[in-house]
Design an enzyme around this catalytic site. Structure first.
Site, PDB file in Angstrom:
ATOM      1  N   HIS A  60      48.999  19.822   7.271  1.00 15.31           N
ATOM      2  CA  HIS A  60      47.310  20.013   7.797  1.00 15.31           C
ATOM      3  C   HIS A  60      47.518  21.705   8.851  1.00 15.31           C
ATOM      4  CE1 HIS A  60      45.332  17.071   5.085  1.00 15.31           C
ATOM      5  NE2 HIS A  60      44.448  17.259   5.508  1.00 15.31           N
ATOM      6  N   HIS A 117      47.138  13.436  13.699  1.00 14.26           N
ATOM      7  CA  HIS A 117      48.665  13.425  14.497  1.00 14.26           C
ATOM      8  C   HIS A 117      48.364  13.106  15.600  1.00 14.26           C
ATOM      9  CE1 HIS A 117      50.127  15.013  10.476  1.00 14.26           C
ATOM     10  NE2 HIS A 117      49.058  14.970  10.174  1.00 14.26           N
TER      11      HIS A 117
END
Length: 328
Positions: free
Chosen positions: A209, A290
């Site tokens: 992303h 993340h």
């Protein structure tokens, strides 16, 4: 008494000396007073680039300080909070912006770039050299996106890096399962692993992303930046290395006639809208998804592609002859 010899230049047909920049376009070019490397960003570009690491840091700090984020459990396997414990709507992978914008982010990048390419009068009319070179820059960035996230003579670089750092599909951890599989089948991609109900575990997972959002918005920003500086009467101060080894300064000047055209504003506004939404989703990714290192490597991989396409040509005349430079 010795006399100082003036430098000689090759003569053109009219008897006047041929300028060093005769092979360049008609954009204003002059020799700078200092020798800053052409590979370095300008002050305006440096300010723009700094927004990305600053956004990642801001989002990560928010996730640490926010009581809701700190109290919500985090799954290392999915790099996110479980849906039932998500501290925010944007912390859910199925939020509408993630599903219909980020997951198909390259479609929106392509759409915004195409609108800008068609309507920006700075590219000239028809299939001009500037328009062709802009298309080649887009194709180069797209190729980097494909190599990193989609396919690279098999699994993409993100999946290869995950396997190289010790990761694998959870279903393959059973020795009996692995024994019955060929090496080709064992080398799962993340998508293939999820398709068979497995979990991608054990290695370093570069944030796809972060990579996509920075690469896509960076492409749009670097393409529209000359149009914005021209509209505001600013000088971007880019430097290029000429074929004779000298460094020249490229400036973008205000073009009153071009800026009066509504299509120009239309193309820029579309790109700005997509880039702005990408920035917001980058902030949400930094806050809820993340680890620090996964986001940092996503940033580095995105920057490497942008540098090759938008900064390397400034110091390599041969590559610049193919890819050109935005606004030149």
């Amino acid at each position: 008494m010795s006399t100082r010899r003036k430098p000689s230049y090759p003569s053109a047909a009219n008897g006047q000396p041929t300028p060093l920049t005769s092979t360049m376009s008609s954009s204003p070019i002059r020799t700078p007073s200092n020798s800053r490397s052409p590979f370095f960003p300008t002050r305006l570009e440096a300010l723009l680039i700094s927004i990305y690491p600053a956004t990642l840091v801001l989002g990560s700090i928010f996730s640490i300080l926010s009581p809701a984020s700190r109290s919500a459990p985090y799954s290392a396997a999915s790099q996110s909070h479980p849906p039932e414990f998500a501290p925010s709507y944007f912390a859910q992978k199925k939020n509408v912006f993630n599903v219909y914008f980020v997951k198909v982010g390259w479609f929106w990048t392509t759409l915004a770039f195409t609108v800008f390419l068609i309507f920006n009068p700075g590219f000239g009319s028809g299939l001009s050299v500037r328009r062709i070179r802009a298309g080649l820059r887009y194709a180069s960035i797209t190729m980097w996106w494909v190599v990193v996230t989609q396919w690279f003579f098999g699994p993409p670089l993100i999946d290869r890096g995950f396997r190289f750092t010790g990761g694998q599909c959870e279903t393959l951890r059973d020795p009996e399962t692995r024994a019955g599989m060929s090496d080709t089948r064992e080398y799962f991609t993340a998508a293939a692993c999820k398709a068979v109900g497995g979990t991608w575990k054990g290695g370093h997972d570069i944030s796809g992303h972060v990579f996509l959002l920075i690469l896509g918005s960076g492409l749009l920003w670097f393409e529209i930046l000359p149009a914005l500086t021209r509209a505001e009467g600013l000088r971007d101060g880019r430097r290029i290395l000429l074929s004779d080894g000298k460094v020249a300064h490229v400036a973008v000047e205000k073009d009153e006639e071009a800026d009066k055209e509504k299509p120009a504003r239309k193309g820029v506004k579309t790109a700005l809208g997509v880039a702005a939404l990408m920035w917001w989703m980058l902030l949400m990714t930094a806050a809820y998804f993340h680890t620090w290192f996964e986001k940092f490597t996503g940033l580095l991989v995105a920057f490497s592609g942008l540098w090759i396409v938008y900064f390397l040509p400034r110091g390599v005349p041969g590559l610049r002859a193919v890819l050109g430079m935005p606004g030149v």
